[in-house]
Design an enzyme around this catalytic site. Structure first.
Site, PDB file in Angstrom:
ATOM      1  N   GLU A  58       1.155   8.494  -6.486  1.00 23.98           N
ATOM      2  CA  GLU A  58       0.719   7.212  -5.933  1.00 23.98           C
ATOM      3  C   GLU A  58       1.335   6.086  -6.761  1.00 23.98           C
ATOM      4  O   GLU A  58       0.732   5.600  -7.723  1.00 23.98           O
ATOM      5  CB  GLU A  58      -0.815   7.097  -5.937  1.00 23.98           C
ATOM      6  N   HIS A  80      -0.858   2.774  -7.507  1.00 23.98           N
ATOM      7  CA  HIS A  80      -2.209   2.893  -8.070  1.00 23.98           C
ATOM      8  C   HIS A  80      -2.152   2.741  -9.597  1.00 23.98           C
ATOM      9  O   HIS A  80      -1.715   3.643 -10.305  1.00 23.98           O
ATOM     10  CB  HIS A  80      -2.781   4.264  -7.674  1.00 23.98           C
ATOM     11  N   HIS A 107     -11.443   4.238  -8.505  1.00 22.94           N
ATOM     12  CA  HIS A 107     -11.809   2.900  -8.032  1.00 22.94           C
ATOM     13  C   HIS A 107     -13.275   2.581  -8.335  1.00 22.94           C
ATOM     14  O   HIS A 107     -13.644   1.414  -8.453  1.00 22.94           O
ATOM     15  CB  HIS A 107     -11.538   2.771  -6.531  1.00 22.94           C
TER      16      HIS A 107
END
Length: 301
Positions: A265, A268, A202
């Site tokens: 995930e 994501h 991120h």
């Protein structure tokens, strides 16, 4: 007379040499590299883990173009690998690593970024997308990924879906807060539920966490935002099948834990450009796996 015989001998040898050089040969392209890197753990597919909400983290590729000769016969053309221009930087400690905003920076639980790194072209998604998508969160991503993301969201809505964006850029400081929270609340699972500051994808500004209004019903927990069962939602299914067409790739598929340090995930996604995302989708590889096999170590952990 001796000199004339000598000249004829040279001429005959030259003709033989030229004739032998004109024989056609068939070129066979070199095989693709074996996907078992030395010194790197091999990711083994596993079923979805116990439901948990992660907070985050992934790696670069080479260029390879196969040029068959006119005499080579190919029954099926090889899958082209994407071309990517990488800016090589001297290897040093990961704590000092300042990438050049390229789309293929390796970030995992092993390879991190400097606390001072931040992308230079961040924009607010609330300036581009409606409230029902952003939920009013002040989410930022890099400008390079905005238009592909808008087009993807628009197409999802046209298909009757309700995509939500739950997270985008997260600074080193913000990640430090998240890491501290999980260490305080669940110290034994903190390394699974979150990335250490500097080790989150991120921080690159090209990663988006998606949500779905169907998730709470599927899981049976009101207001839940992150859960591995996201892959069962209409939004999760659509993204898994189509995100590559817009340049986004799933960073942490099943079986990626040993290389990335993160469990599955399905929410994501990271923007890497349409060429790379499509290549990964068609080859069955994930970004970190491909790059660790083909790129040198990016920094010293």
């Amino acid at each position: 007379m001796k000199t004339r015989r000598h000249h004829w001998a040279i001429l005959i040898l030259g003709i033989i040499f030229i004739t032998s050089c004109g024989v056609e040969t068939t070129f066979s392209p070199p095989p693709l590299p074996t996907l078992v890197p030395t010194g790197v753990a091999t990711a083994v597919p596993t079923p979805p883990p116990t439901p948990q909400s992660n907070d985050v983290a992934q790696l670069p590729p080479p260029t390879a173009t196969l040029q068959p000769t006119a005499t080579a016969t190919a029954t099926q053309p090889p899958t082209p690998t994407p071309t990517a221009t990488l800016t090589p930087t001297p290897i040093g400690p990961c704590s000092e690593r300042m990438p050049q905003d390229d789309l293929f920076t390796i970030v995992t639980q092993t390879y991190g970024l400097s606390r001072d790194y931040a992308p230079q072209d961040l924009v607010l998604l609330t300036d581009y997308l409606p409230f029902e998508v952003t939920l009013g969160f002040p989410t930022e991503i890099r400008q390079i990924a905005v238009q592909p993301l808008i087009q993807m969201i628009t197409d999802m809505q046209s298909a009757g879906l309700q995509p939500r964006i739950l997270s985008g850029y997260r600074s080193y400081a913000a990640q430090a807060i998240s890491w501290e929270k999980w260490n305080r609340e669940e110290p034994e699972r903190a390394a699974i539920l979150s990335a250490r500051p500097g080790h989150s994808e991120h921080q690159l500004g090209t990663t988006v966490d998606f949500g779905s209004p169907e998730l709470a019903t599927i899981v049976g927990i009101p207001d839940i935002q992150f859960h591995t069962y996201f892959y069962q939602t209409s939004e999760g299914i659509w993204l898994a099948e189509n995100a590559h067409r817009y340049g986004f790739t799933l960073s942490y598929p099943r079986g990626a834990l040993e290389l990335t340090g993160f469990y599955y995930e399905p929410w994501h996604f990271r923007y890497v450009g349409e060429e790379m995302a499509t290549f990964l989708h068609q080859s069955g590889l994930y970004l970190t796996e491909y790059q660790l096999l083909n790129q040198p170590e990016p920094c010293i952990p």
